[in-house]
Scaffold this active site. Sequence first.
Site, PDB file in Angstrom:
ATOM      1  N   HIS A 345       0.846  -1.194   0.000  1.00 23.59           N
ATOM      2  CA  HIS A 345       0.000   0.000   0.000  1.00 23.59           C
ATOM      3  C   HIS A 345       0.876   1.236   0.000  1.00 23.59           C
ATOM      4  O   HIS A 345       1.793   1.365   0.821  1.00 23.59           O
ATOM      5  CB  HIS A 345      -0.909   0.010   1.233  1.00 23.59           C
ATOM      6  CG  HIS A 345      -1.739   1.260   1.355  1.00 23.59           C
ATOM      7  ND1 HIS A 345      -1.695   2.083   2.462  1.00 23.59           N
ATOM      8  CD2 HIS A 345      -2.613   1.836   0.495  1.00 23.59           C
ATOM      9  CE1 HIS A 345      -2.518   3.105   2.280  1.00 23.59           C
ATOM     10  NE2 HIS A 345      -3.085   2.977   1.100  1.00 23.59           N
ATOM     11  N   SER A 346       0.619   2.171  -0.929  1.00 21.44           N
ATOM     12  CA  SER A 346       1.326   3.440  -0.974  1.00 21.44           C
ATOM     13  C   SER A 346       2.828   3.207  -1.111  1.00 21.44           C
ATOM     14  O   SER A 346       3.272   2.486  -1.995  1.00 21.44           O
ATOM     15  CB  SER A 346       0.996   4.245   0.285  1.00 21.44           C
ATOM     16  OG  SER A 346       1.540   5.540   0.215  1.00 21.44           O
ATOM     17  N   LEU A 347       3.635   3.772  -0.218  1.00 20.29           N
ATOM     18  CA  LEU A 347       5.085   3.607  -0.254  1.00 20.29           C
ATOM     19  C   LEU A 347       5.489   2.157  -0.039  1.00 20.29           C
ATOM     20  O   LEU A 347       6.572   1.740  -0.445  1.00 20.29           O
ATOM     21  CB  LEU A 347       5.735   4.496   0.812  1.00 20.29           C
ATOM     22  CG  LEU A 347       7.264   4.499   0.903  1.00 20.29           C
ATOM     23  CD1 LEU A 347       7.869   5.030  -0.376  1.00 20.29           C
ATOM     24  CD2 LEU A 347       7.729   5.312   2.086  1.00 20.29           C
ATOM     25  N   PHE A 464      -1.368  -0.995  -4.221  1.00 22.66           N
ATOM     26  CA  PHE A 464      -2.586  -0.262  -3.865  1.00 22.66           C
ATOM     27  C   PHE A 464      -2.229   1.211  -3.657  1.00 22.66           C
ATOM     28  O   PHE A 464      -1.505   1.552  -2.720  1.00 22.66           O
ATOM     29  CB  PHE A 464      -3.211  -0.802  -2.572  1.00 22.66           C
ATOM     30  CG  PHE A 464      -3.510  -2.267  -2.593  1.00 22.66           C
ATOM     31  CD1 PHE A 464      -3.872  -2.917  -3.758  1.00 22.66           C
ATOM     32  CD2 PHE A 464      -3.437  -3.024  -1.428  1.00 22.66           C
ATOM     33  CE1 PHE A 464      -4.143  -4.269  -3.779  1.00 22.66           C
ATOM     34  CE2 PHE A 464      -3.711  -4.379  -1.427  1.00 22.66           C
ATOM     35  CZ  PHE A 464      -4.055  -5.002  -2.608  1.00 22.66           C
TER      36      PHE A 464
END
Length: 655
Positions: A345-347, A464
């Site tokens: 997710h994200s980073l 994501f």
Amino acid sequence: MSAVEQQPADASLSSNSSSSFEVVEADAANKYEAVVPHWFYCKVTDSRERWIPFSTQDSEKLEAAQKMRKDDEELVVPISGGRYDVHLKQRQCYAVYWEEEVSEVRRCTWFYKGEKDNKYVPYSESFSEELEEAYMIAVTLDEWKKKLESPNREIIILHNPKLMVHYHPVTVSDDWGSSSAEQGRPRTVKRGVENISVDIHSGEPEQIDHLVFVVHGIGPACDIRFRSIIQCVNDFRAVSLSMLQAHFRKAQEQQQIGRVEFLPVNWHSRLHSTGVDVDLERITLPSINRLRHFINDTILDVFFYNSATYCQTIVDTVASEMNRLYLLFLQRNPDYKGGVSIAGHSLGKGCSLVRGPSMVNLQDEILEKLELSEYSTVFEKEKMDRQALLLCTEQNLKDMGIPLGPRMKILHYISSERETQVRGPGSAGNPSSRRNCPYPDVSFGQVSANYPQLIYKPAIFFAFGSPIGMFLTVRGVKRIDPSYSLPTCKGFFNIFHPFDPVAYRIEPMIVPDVEFEPMLLPHHKGRKRMHLELKEGLTRMSMDLKNNLLGSLRVAWQSFTRAPLPAVEAASTESEAESQNCSDGQTEASPINVGMLNGGHRIDYVLQEKPIESFNEYLFALQGHLCYWESEDTVLLVLKEIYQTQGIMLDQPLQ
């Protein structure tokens, strides 16, 4: 005479029969049945206790083990799909794969209604036994209004099987300052879990078909409610179980599948335990304390990822944690034969790329700049990334079969690159240093990290709301070669919400000269959301009106000139084609070639926004970045792609 004498005998018989029926009815009414226990565990949040029931499956497993257990024997029972262990003698529950507060476990039979939230609270096991014994005597002897005193000196009265109350004493002070205890408001008492309102799940399949490691993004909080990665992954797992029941029912009934296990990978706490938080605290300004604490705790993770020192810590932590979890999982599931995938997710997506596109493509770009692209397969065979390339000696290159001319070019580049690193970051901004290096556009801006190896080969990467496209771009990678694929992973899916401010696309980096939309993720219940269909319907209607108007003009012009007008015909044809394209939409059968990063299939997938979100994009931007954990559409795509590798399809293809 005989008839007269017979009458009392009949009356007597009738009387005896009546009394015998009464005895039978009384016996039936006074028949005692033992209470069925259910096991609960206690969660403490903000100093408030909350008792949560185990699933029916886990409760039965604990009860069976309790009956088998000897008095002093310590039995350990794995529950919740093997993610927790219950130590029966201690009555405590321990997390297996991550750090979590130990929870108290209780075998529950009697409950009273709580004081604040009206949730039922279980009595202690010892006092529940006293209540059950009193209840048994009351039922057997039909003697009610039994009064018992709890260990806290509270009064419980059993009025009848349907009415049992708990009186909590309230201290009252009079005018003279003396206090006395009086009975407070009565609380309801219930016997057996079936008589209280509580959601009890049936459980989850024991068979695990696939394992997914979920890596979190920046900061310790992963959603709009500031929950941890553990809580968010719990939601994701729960949604996956409901999606399996809804869309893979046929495969479940035929016992072809079990479930997918999702395990969280936590790197934030390890990074912030290095002492960097203490260093930051010393230099943080005292004003707007909460905002500065939030920045230190979250946004700085991005800078850490771009720091040579802490990027290595993040990458090492993620890789070692995933390897640790994998070995522990195999230890607890020795017969496991399924595959492994990674979701970030994200980073977290960038952190989980152990040998990401940025490293491999950079090496290809170096060879291309040196006009040595024909040797890329040699470097790939030797598993050489940029870091390994910079460590090469002339003898290493000779052993790899690189001829003298290309060898000299590579050694000159390595020498120049080492000189740049020795001079430090300041030299990157020095024009003279850039002139001294014959290949200045290749490595500047890159974070050099030694990417460790995983002990397994991931099947699929799921991103994501990932900013990986942005990171690649700012690090100088302008284009991803269409022939490139992750060396050990065949699948790559970039999933994002349309309003997610952190998400970036990948496909335009592979096909930069063509503009095309990402794939629209189908709604888990089929078809598009109503407001999107309405929007498309209005677009289609406007196109139809435009076509009709052009058609009318064409007919009118033809009536005047008695000859067709090519320009109007061309415009009409173009409009019809545009309308057709609009109505058809973008499908998986699109002729666009997006390269081999996802095995030739589409990479970018966009979620459908909810109707309320379409009113204001900015208002729901943050929520858009944190929506994936409970998104049925996201979960269903993950399950569909995982089970597709096993030859198992959805019951009904989604439109």
